[in-house]
Design a protein around this motif. Structure first.
Motif, PDB file in Angstrom:
ATOM      1  N   LEU A  99      -5.398  -3.210   7.054  1.00 29.50           N
ATOM      2  CA  LEU A  99      -4.226  -3.372   6.182  1.00 29.50           C
ATOM      3  C   LEU A  99      -3.482  -4.665   6.500  1.00 29.50           C
ATOM      4  N   VAL A 139      -3.556   4.363   0.559  1.00 33.24           N
ATOM      5  CA  VAL A 139      -4.178   4.421   1.884  1.00 33.24           C
ATOM      6  C   VAL A 139      -5.179   5.565   1.945  1.00 33.24           C
ATOM      7  N   PHE A 160       0.838  -1.201   0.000  1.00 28.82           N
ATOM      8  CA  PHE A 160       0.000   0.000   0.000  1.00 28.82           C
ATOM      9  C   PHE A 160       0.874   1.252   0.000  1.00 28.82           C
TER      10      PHE A 160
END
Length: 215
Positions: free
Chosen positions: A152, A87, A82
């Motif tokens: 995440l 994000v 990411f």
């Protein structure tokens, strides 16, 4: 000629052209999520010195596991999957999906390895603004997280059972190969156009390899 301190040559950047095209295709609730992604990309292209730090190259790491009769169990992680831009897009409601290929091989010296098992995985996460939770779908089941770091982690930590076609043989080596890429199918057409020009969304690993212990 420069204007307002910005190099005029950047005005024809293909990424910005894609943004303008994308904005013309979006209206309603999706506009604000699109606008957050668009601004992040414009800021990075026009003000590189002030841009968010670019992470390292995405990769599959920490591969290990075991193979037993009719099943292998594989563990691994995704590193640098990411970018900060992704994000922020996730926080704005953009759904992000990773597709992962896993192959189990019996190593044969002096000849091609034999594939004894393989699976394809899809993991998806999105922020639900109404309930203020992150909805993670893995293994066909939905899980809810209030903390983005938990979401995440759910997208980047893997423990996967893989069916195999035969029982393992003692004294033989068994190898697993893994690769992952961003699944762009679920993205809107304007956003796919933007991502095409942005390296910060270029999530595609090469094949990573690791060995399994025989049980």
């Amino acid at each position: 000629m420069a204007s307002h301190g910005i190099d005029a040559s950047r005005e024809c950047d293909p990424g910005i052209t894609a943004l303008i095209y994308g904005a013309s295709k979006i209206n309603g609730r999706g506009f604000w999520a699109f606008a957050a992604v668009a601004w992040a990309i414009v800021a990075i292209q026009l003000f590189p010195s002030a841009a968010i730090a670019v992470p390292g190259i995405p990769a599959v790491v920490d591969i290990h596991g075991q193979i037993r009769p009719r099943e292998a169990r594989v563990y691994f992680s995704l590193k640098n999957a990411f970018s900060p831009e992704m994000v922020e897009a996730l926080k704005s409601g953009i759904e992000i999906s990773f597709k992962t290929d896993i192959k189990i091989e019996k190593v044969r010296h002096g000849w091609f390895n034999e594939t004894v098992g393989e699976v394809e995985l899809l993991r998806t996460v999105r922020f639900d603004a109404l309930s203020r939770v992150y909805r993670l779908v893995r293994g066909g089941k939905e899980e809810l997280f209030t903390d983005i770091f938990d979401a995440l982690s759910g997208m980047t930590k893997y423990e996967v059972p893989v069916p195999v076609s035969s029982d393992p043989e003692r004294g033989r080596y068994y190898r697993v190969r893994i690769r992952t890429h961003l699944d762009r199918v679920g993205l809107s057409d304007p956003l796919r156009s933007i991502i095409f020009f942005s390296s910060l969304w270029d999530v595609e690993t090469g094949w990573a390899r690791g060995y399994l212990t025989v049980q």
